[in-house]
Design a protein around this motif. Structure first.
Motif, short mmCIF file in Angstrom:
data_model
loop_
_atom_site.label_atom_id
_atom_site.label_comp_id
_atom_site.label_asym_id
_atom_site.label_seq_id
_atom_site.Cartn_x
_atom_site.Cartn_y
_atom_site.Cartn_z
N GLY A 48 9.24 -7.67 -9.68
CA GLY A 48 9.90 -6.50 -9.13
C GLY A 48 8.86 -5.55 -8.57
O GLY A 48 7.75 -5.92 -8.22
N VAL A 49 9.20 -4.26 -8.49
CA VAL A 49 8.30 -3.25 -7.97
C VAL A 49 7.13 -3.05 -8.93
O VAL A 49 7.32 -2.94 -10.13
N ARG A 98 0.47 6.55 5.96
CA ARG A 98 0.04 7.87 5.49
C ARG A 98 1.14 8.92 5.56
O ARG A 98 1.26 9.78 4.67
N GLY A 99 1.96 8.86 6.59
CA GLY A 99 3.02 9.86 6.76
C GLY A 99 4.07 9.83 5.67
O GLY A 99 4.82 10.80 5.51
N GLU A 100 4.13 8.76 4.91
CA GLU A 100 5.12 8.63 3.83
C GLU A 100 4.50 8.87 2.47
O GLU A 100 5.09 8.54 1.44
N THR A 101 3.28 9.43 2.45
CA THR A 101 2.56 9.68 1.20
C THR A 101 2.12 11.14 1.14
O THR A 101 2.34 11.92 2.08
N LEU A 116 0.83 -1.20 0.00
CA LEU A 116 0.00 0.00 0.00
C LEU A 116 0.87 1.26 0.00
O LEU A 116 0.59 2.23 -0.72
N ARG A 117 1.91 1.25 0.81
CA ARG A 117 2.82 2.39 0.88
C ARG A 117 3.38 2.72 -0.50
O ARG A 117 3.42 3.88 -0.92
N HIS A 118 3.83 1.70 -1.21
CA HIS A 118 4.44 1.93 -2.52
C HIS A 118 3.45 2.57 -3.48
O HIS A 118 3.76 3.57 -4.14
N GLN A 119 2.23 2.03 -3.56
CA GLN A 119 1.30 2.53 -4.56
C GLN A 119 0.76 3.92 -4.22
O GLN A 119 0.61 4.76 -5.11
N LEU A 120 0.49 4.17 -2.96
CA LEU A 120 0.00 5.50 -2.58
C LEU A 120 1.09 6.55 -2.76
O LEU A 120 0.82 7.66 -3.23
N ALA A 121 2.32 6.20 -2.40
CA ALA A 121 3.42 7.16 -2.54
C ALA A 121 3.80 7.35 -4.00
O ALA A 121 4.02 8.48 -4.47
N ASP A 122 3.87 6.26 -4.74
CA ASP A 122 4.30 6.33 -6.13
C ASP A 122 3.31 7.13 -6.97
O ASP A 122 3.70 7.92 -7.84
N SER A 123 2.02 6.94 -6.73
CA SER A 123 0.99 7.64 -7.52
C SER A 123 0.86 9.10 -7.12
O SER A 123 0.31 9.91 -7.88
N GLY A 124 1.32 9.46 -5.91
CA GLY A 124 1.14 10.82 -5.42
C GLY A 124 -0.30 11.14 -5.09
O GLY A 124 -0.72 12.30 -5.16
#
Length: 579
Positions: free
Chosen positions: A227-228, A146-149, A120-128
């Protein structure tokens, strides 16, 4: 059959097998894909748009709810092009969220509700993503990352928001009993209730204009098995085209009359296109199944009489093997398209006999919105193949050079081109350039085309097993295993081997009441396969790991150690039914 000499002259040899009802090319409207909903609400305001556990929603009601959400998002400061994530199972709010986001001019980011914090962290952060619409039970996971997005707004809904009375009153009691520690800080840090947000927002119609070929409608993440996970950028034009292409292929479907059984997850692009978008495009009813459970699905079929049932092979297998299948009366189902994994011929035949409808195999990938090929639903077809390209879709078999087409019968990589092919990978131009050139998309799938233009997928490029210098395609071995009367499911992977580099290992799920030994399976395979293709190892399991759309997760099989099933492979005796 279509008799378009110009089309056949273009090298598309498959066109001669198009049903006469299917056009070779379509005209696609420009604009926002959410226009599907506004059009349906105009034509069929009182028609059933969706049904969820006994509660029915009309098209007028669905359109008003989507408009309320669109206006609410605007009120929160969401602007055109901003990303809004959806973290929901199949429920009415998932449909409202998708169309409301598009109406606001924002970009939907579909996220799997089973994801853990890392994914979840990756997708929320990556998409902005600036906002996320989540089920209440999943809020702790969102809060943990949430803090990392860039998330500023968390819109929280509950299954009770979509349930009929009195289930909507009883569900919160059940939730508190099963999740006593769940506490959500409404009013703080941008966290709001879905119901309150929609209640305050106006239902003034809103559908932000879009440049269909440029503006994004959706960022859909790939599985990330190698991979990612990468975000696939799908434009409004991509979504509109594939919805209309697949609807044209289902040419017997009628506006305002179909009932789509939504057992596939809508957050996966297969379910999004052939269920949600297609049913709304036709002004038909979407029968929402929150989780695939054979008994519940059979009950929905009996109660609601669906006519269209897209699914995955594991779904059809599960229904066929359920003891209530023959009493469930599947005769209402006319159209089934299987995707996500190879469809065994035996499963196809048995399901068609039971339902009286047509079950055909298709093919697609997230990068193509997703459908590119399908067997004709009525008329000439070739079981075991993925069929032929959809209208306006071109396909070829290639080697290293993407622009040199291999002749019929020769094995290579499948490449596709058409209006449904993605814009590229979000924030990854180098990855985009590896697979997308001059509109042609490298699929990563290995296959071949026959003299009639029907395509066969042998395997994923990454799944091909190199055993002693020979290529072994898992699907070919699995088809042989599926033909054995004792086998319910089978999956084949390559595992390390000191002598051969890799060797073939088969994971087997037996039919209830059957037994078979490794020696018997070995003899069965040797009678039907070249020696280097025969599995050297077998593992019997109660079930195979699958994704939510029913695709066997080979990576988990490769990485897992042996699992006992309680019987023990060495103790399996004769290939005969128990008394």
């Amino acid at each position: 059959m279509n008799d378009n000499a110009g089309g056949r002259g273009s090298g598309k040899i498959w066109l001669r097998h198009y049903p006469k009802e299917v056009p070779e090319t379509l005209r696609y409207p420009d604009g926002n894909a959410a226009q599907f909903l506004t059009d349906a609400a105009g034509k069929f305001p009182g028609g059933e748009a969706m049904e969820f556990l006994g509660r029915s929603y009309s098209y007028a009601e669905l359109a008003k709810r989507a408009a309320r959400l669109a206006n609410a998002l605007r009120g929160l400061g969401i602007e055109k092009g901003d990303r809004v994530a959806i973290l929901l199972p199949n429920c009415p709010q998932a449909v409202v969220a998708y169309y409301g986001i598009l109406m606001a001019g924002a970009v939907a980011v579909q996220t799997n509700p089973l994801y853990r914090e890392r994914e979840l962290r990756h997708q929320l952060a990556d998409s902005g993503a600036k906002a996320v619409i989540a089920l209440d039970l999943l809020v702790p996971r969102v809060e943990a990352v949430r803090g990392e997005t860039a998330i500023r707004h968390l819109i929280v809904t509950s299954l009770s928001d979509g349930l009929p009375f009195p289930k909507n009153r009883l569900y919160p009691l059940k939730r508190r009993r099963e999740h006593p520690g769940l506490k959500i800080g409404y009013g703080a840090n941008g966290t709001v209730r879905w119901s309150a947000l929609l209640r305050r927002a106006p239902d003034t119609p809103l559908c932000e204009p879009a440049d269909a070929g440029t503006d994004l409608a959706l960022i859909q993440y790939t599985g990330g098995t190698t991979g990612v996970a990468k975000g696939v950028m799908l434009t409004h034009a991509n979504i509109i085209a594939n919805t209309m292409q697949t609807t044209a292929w289902f040419y017997s479907t009628k506006e305002g009359q179909e009932r789509y059984l939504a057992a596939l997850p809508l957050f996966h692009v297969f379910g999004l296109t052939v269920l949600m978008n297609q049913s709304v495009y036709l002004g038909s009813s979407l029968l929402l199944i929150p989780r695939f459970e054979p008994k519940a699905v059979l009950e929905t079929i009996r109660r609601k009489r669906p006519t269209v049932f897209p699914g995955a092979p594991t779904m059809y297998i599960a229904l066929l093997n359920h003891p209530d299948a023959r009493e469930g009366d599947l005769r209402s189902i006319r159209v089934c398209v299987s995707g996500a994994a190879p469809l065994p011929r035996e499963v196809q035949d048995r399901f068609e006999q039971l339902s009286g409808g047509r079950l055909n195999e298709g093919y697609g990938l997230t990068e193509a919105s997703p459908v590119t090929h399908c067997n004709p639903l009525w008329g000439f077809r070739k079981p075991g193949t993925i069929g032929i390209p959809l209208p306006d879709t071109d396909a070829r078999i290639v080697g290293e050079d993407l622009f040199v087409e291999l002749p019929p019968g020769e094995i290579g990589e499948v490449a596709v081109r058409g209006p449904q092919v993605m814009k590229g990978y979000w924030g990854r131009p180098e990855e985009t350039d590896k697979v997308l050139q001059d509109g042609w998309l490298r699929t990563g799938d290995i296959g071949w085309m026959d003299e009639d233009g029907f395509f066969t997928i042998i395997d994923r490029k990454k799944d091909v097993i190199l055993a002693g210098g020979f290529n072994v395609y898992p699907r070919e071995v699995e088809e042989v295993l599926f033909e054995h009367p004792a086998i319910r499911e089978a999956a084949v992977v390559g595992v390390p081997d000191d002598y051969r580099g890799e060797t073939v290992k088969a994971f087997i799920v037996l039919r209830e009441g059957w037994q078979v030994s490794e020696m018997q399976l070995n003899r069965w395979c040797r009678d039907r396969l070249a020696p280097f293709k025969v599995p050297h190892r077998y593992e019997f399991r109660e079930a195979l790991p699958t994704s939510l759309i029913g695709k066997v997760v080979r990576r988990e099989l490769r990485e897992s150690g042996p699992q006992a099933t309680g019987d023990g492979a060495d103790d399996r005796a004769e290939n005969s039914k128990k008394d």
